[in-house]
Write a protein that holds these residues in place. Structure first.
Motif, PDB file in Angstrom:
ATOM      1  N   LEU A 120       0.782  -1.329  -0.048  1.00  0.00           N
ATOM      2  CA  LEU A 120       0.055  -0.007  -0.072  1.00  0.00           C
ATOM      3  C   LEU A 120       1.151   1.228   0.145  1.00  0.00           C
ATOM      4  O   LEU A 120       0.744   2.864  -1.186  1.00  0.00           O
ATOM      5  CB  LEU A 120      -0.810   0.373   0.945  1.00  0.00           C
ATOM      6  N   ILE A 121       2.067   1.018   0.943  1.00  0.00           N
ATOM      7  CA  ILE A 121       2.989   2.148   1.210  1.00  0.00           C
ATOM      8  C   ILE A 121       3.200   3.322  -0.450  1.00  0.00           C
ATOM      9  O   ILE A 121       3.465   3.796  -1.615  1.00  0.00           O
ATOM     10  CB  ILE A 121       4.167   1.646   1.974  1.00  0.00           C
ATOM     11  N   THR A 122       4.062   1.546  -1.225  1.00  0.00           N
ATOM     12  CA  THR A 122       4.435   1.691  -2.529  1.00  0.00           C
ATOM     13  C   THR A 122       4.277   2.520  -3.384  1.00  0.00           C
ATOM     14  O   THR A 122       4.282   2.882  -3.756  1.00  0.00           O
ATOM     15  CB  THR A 122       5.155  -0.181  -2.707  1.00  0.00           C
ATOM     16  N   GLU A 123       2.880   1.362  -3.192  1.00  0.00           N
ATOM     17  CA  GLU A 123       1.151   2.168  -4.494  1.00  0.00           C
ATOM     18  C   GLU A 123       1.545   3.289  -4.350  1.00  0.00           C
ATOM     19  O   GLU A 123       1.467   4.352  -5.940  1.00  0.00           O
ATOM     20  CB  GLU A 123       0.135   1.250  -4.220  1.00  0.00           C
ATOM     21  N   SER A 124       1.080   3.731  -3.786  1.00  0.00           N
ATOM     22  CA  SER A 124       0.236   4.999  -2.917  1.00  0.00           C
ATOM     23  C   SER A 124       1.740   6.371  -3.432  1.00  0.00           C
ATOM     24  O   SER A 124       1.288   7.284  -4.073  1.00  0.00           O
ATOM     25  CB  SER A 124       0.067   5.478  -1.626  1.00  0.00           C
ATOM     26  N   CYS A 125       2.905   5.236  -2.939  1.00  0.00           N
ATOM     27  CA  CYS A 125       3.774   6.728  -2.770  1.00  0.00           C
ATOM     28  C   CYS A 125       4.329   7.340  -4.345  1.00  0.00           C
ATOM     29  O   CYS A 125       4.696   7.881  -4.833  1.00  0.00           O
ATOM     30  CB  CYS A 125       5.081   6.558  -1.595  1.00  0.00           C
TER      31      CYS A 125
END
Length: 527
Positions: A19-24
C-alpha cells in the motif's frame, strides 16, 4: 444485532508495504507530510523510508517479524521510520513519548523490541531502563534533523540521519514475503486497569480498517487533493490509521502538529493551509474555538471533521459548527479493533450516536452472560470483523476473556437504536451506582458542558455512606464567571433525574488529560 453485509475490497494488496509503495508512486509529486514549516512529497517520504528499511536489512541484526519501538511526537521522521519498518517487514511498537521509565520498560520488555527510534530529549528516561530490555540498537533523532542536518544528534548512540545515509548506499531492498495474517503493529492499550497489553494488529486488520473507514469517508474526499490537519499523535491508533494509512493512501497531505497544546503556534500553522479535513476530540475542538485568531481563519475548504477517542459532547459539536460551519462526524473504536468499528455518515450525522457499523462489521449488545439482548436494551458492545485483533501479545488468558466466539468484548456500554445507529452510554468500569441506580458519567458530563459558564467537566463516582456511591463533578469554569456549587447543581436538576445530580462539585483549574486529550478519570479518583 446490526451488521453491514457488504464485503470490502483490498484491491489486491497483501501488505501495508505494498500500500505504501503504491501510494507513494501514484502521488509521487504531491505533498505528503508537513511539519515545522517543512514539506516532504510522497516521493521524498518514500525515498527516506526505503533508506531506513535498507539500513535495517543490511546494517542491523533485525529481521522481518522482529519488533522495533518508535517513541516520537508528530514529526516527519515518524512516517519515514514507520513506513521504513513496514517495508522491511518489521513490526512497529508505537510508544508514547510521555511514558515514564517504568512504562517504557514494561512495553519494551514485553514486546521484546530489538531496536528503538527515539527523540533525543527522551534519552534520559531510556538510559535508566535499557539494561532491563532486549534493545540492541538505539537510533536517535532531533526534531530539527531534516531542517538542520548539520546539527544532528552526536553521542553514544546512532543518529537517524546517519542511518538513512548508510541505507542510501545499499543498492536495493530485499523483498519481504509475507501473509495478510502477519503481525504489523503491536499497539499497546492504555493500561488503565493494570499493565498495558499489546494488541496484535495484522496486515489485514489495518488494510481492512483503512478501506472500511474510507467507504464512510469517501463522499467527502478527493484523491490527491485533501489536506488533513493532524494534531493527534501518530503513535495513537486513531491518527495512525486515519492519517498515516488511510489519508496517505489516497494522496492526502497531512499537516503534522507536534504540540497541539501550544494553541498559539497551532493556530498560526493552520493559517498557512486551506485544509479540508480535521481530526480531533472534544477538548481540542473547544480549546481552538476559544482562541481569538482561530475564529478568523478561512474554513471555506473544510469538508469533514472527524471525532473519536472519547464521546463527542453537544457543546463541542455546537461551537465547532458555529465557528467553522462544519459538522463533526463521530466514530468509535479501540486499539484492539484497528481502531474503527462505527462511524457517522459525514453530513448526515446524528449527534449522540456513533453512527452505523462499518462494512463487514458485526456488532451486538450482550448481557453479563454473553447473550445478545433485545434491540433498544443496554449492554456491552461486542464486535466481529476483519479489523478485530488476533489477540493480546503473549496473553492467552486475557485474549480468551476478551474474544468470545470471534466477538471482541469492548468494555463499553451501548444500545442499538431502532434505525440501527449505535449509542455509547459509557465504559462499564466508569459506571456509578447510586442507591442501586446506574449513572453514566458521560451523560452528566454532557449536561454540564452545556452550561454557558462551564468550559469542561469530568464526573466520577466516590464512596458514600448513604447511597453506596455519589456523583462527583470536577468543573473547569470559563474566565470571569461567578458560578457556585449550588448553581451547578441547580442546572443539573433541570436536566437530570435526582440521583444523577452531582452531590459533590469541585472547581479546578484544569482537568487531567492524556496526550490525545482524553480526560483521565482515574487521576481524579486518586486525587
Amino acid at each position: 444485532m446490526t451488521k453491514n453485509e457488504n464485503n470490502i475490497d483490498l484491491h489486491g494488496l497483501s501488505s501495508l508495504a505494498e500500500l505504501i509503495t503504491e501510494s507513494c508512486t501514484k502521488f509521487a509529486d504531491k505533498p505528503a507530510f508537513s511539519c515545522l514549516g517543512q514539506t516532504f512529497s510522497f516521493a521524498q517520504t518514500y525515498e527516506q523510508a526505503l533508506n531506513f528499511s535498507k539500513y535495517l536489512q543490511q546494517h542491523t541484526n533485525i529481521k522481518a517479524g522482529d519488533r522495533i519501538a518508535v517513541q516520537l511526537p508528530n514529526l516527519i521522521q515518524f512516517p519515514v521510520v514507520a513506513y521504513g519498518a513496514l517495508l522491511a517487514g518489521v513490526v512497529l511498537v508505537n510508544t508514547n513519548p510521555l511514558y515514564t521509565p517504568r512504562e517504557m520498560q514494561h512495553q519494551f520488555k514485553d514486546s521484546s523490541a530489538k531496536a528503538i527510534v527515539i527523540l533525543a530529549d527522551l534519552l534520559p528516561n531510556l538510559t535508566q531502563i535499557i539494561d532491563n530490555t532486549d534493545i540492541e540498537q538505539v537510533i536517535v533523532t532531533q526534531a530539527t534533523d531534516f531542517l538542520m542536518p548539520d546539527k544532528r544528534y552526536q553521542g553514544e548512540y546512532l543518529s537517524l540521519l546517519d542511518c538513512l545515509e548508510q541505507g542510501a548506499k545499499v543498492e536495493s531492498l530485499t523483498p519481504v514475503a509475507g501473509e495478510l495474517s502477519d503481525l504489523a503493529v503491536l499497539q499497546y492499550t492504555g493500561g488503565t486497569t493494570g499493565l498495558s497489553k499489546g494488541a496484535m494488529l495484522s496486515q489485514i486488520n489495518l488494510l481492512a480498517n483503512a478501506e472500511q473507514s474510507f467507504q464512510r469517508f469517501k463522499p467527502k474526499c478527493v484523491d490527491g487533493e485533501d489536506v488533513y490537519i493532524c494534531p493527534l499523535p501518530l503513535y495513537h491508533i486513531y491518527a495512525f490509521l486515519v492519517n498515516l494509512i488511510l489519508a496517505a493512501s489516497h494522496g492526502a497531505h497531512n499537516v503534522l502538529i507536534p504540540n497541539p497544546r501550544d494553541i498559539d503556534a497551532f493556530v498560526k500553522t493552520l493559517s498557512a493551509y486551506r485544509f479540508t479535513h480535521f481530526t480531533g476530540i472534544n477538548t481540542l475542538f473547544v480549546g481552538l474555538c476559544q482562541h481569538p485568531d482561530f475564529v478568523k481563519l478561512d474554513f471555506s475548504s473544510l469538508r469533514m471533521t472527524i471525532s473519536g477517542g472519547t464521546a463527542l459532547t453537544h457543546s463541542a459539536a455546537d461551537i465547532w459548527l458555529k465557528v467553522t460551519g462544519c459538522t463533526i462526524s463521530e466514530g468509535y473504536g479501540l486499539s484492539e479493533t484497528s481502531p474503527v468499528l462505527c462511524f457517522n455518515q459525514p453530513g448526515n450525522e446524528r449527534l449522540g450516536t456513533i453512527g452505523f457499523p462499518l462494512v463487514d462489521t458485526d456488532l451486538q449488545i450482550w448481557d453479563e452472560n454473553n447473550q445478545a439482548v433485545a434491540q433498544g436494551q443496554e449492554g456491552e458492545i461486542v464486535a466481529k470483523g476483519p479489523q478485530v485483533m488476533s489477540g493480546y501479545w503473549q496473553q492467552e488468558e486475557a485474549t480468551a476473556k476478551s474474544i468470545i466466539n470471534g466477538y471482541f468484548k469492548t468494555g463499553d456500554v451501548g444500545v442499538i437504536d431502532e434505525d440501527g445507529r449505535i449509542r455509547i452510554v459509557d465504559r462499564l468500569k466508569d459506571m456509578i451506582i447510586v442507591s442501586g441506580f446506574n449513572v453514566y458519567p458521560n451523560e452528566v458530563e454532557d449536561v454540564l458542558s452545556r452550561h454557558d459558564d462551564i468550559l469542561e467537566a469530568a464526573v466520577i463516582g466516590e464512596p458514600d455512606d448513604g447511597t453506596g456511591e455519589k456523583v462527583a463533578a470536577f468543573v473547569v469554569l470559563k474566565p470571569d464567571t461567578g458560578l457556585t456549587e449550588e448553581d451547578v447543581r441547580g442546572f443539573c436538576k433541570e436536566h437530570l433525574t435526582p440521583y444523577k445530580v452531582p452531590k459533590k462539585v469541585a472547581f479546578i483549574d484544569e482537568l487531567p488529560k492524556s496526550t490525545v486529550g482524553k480526560i483521565l478519570r482515574r487521576e481524579l479518583r486518586s486525587a
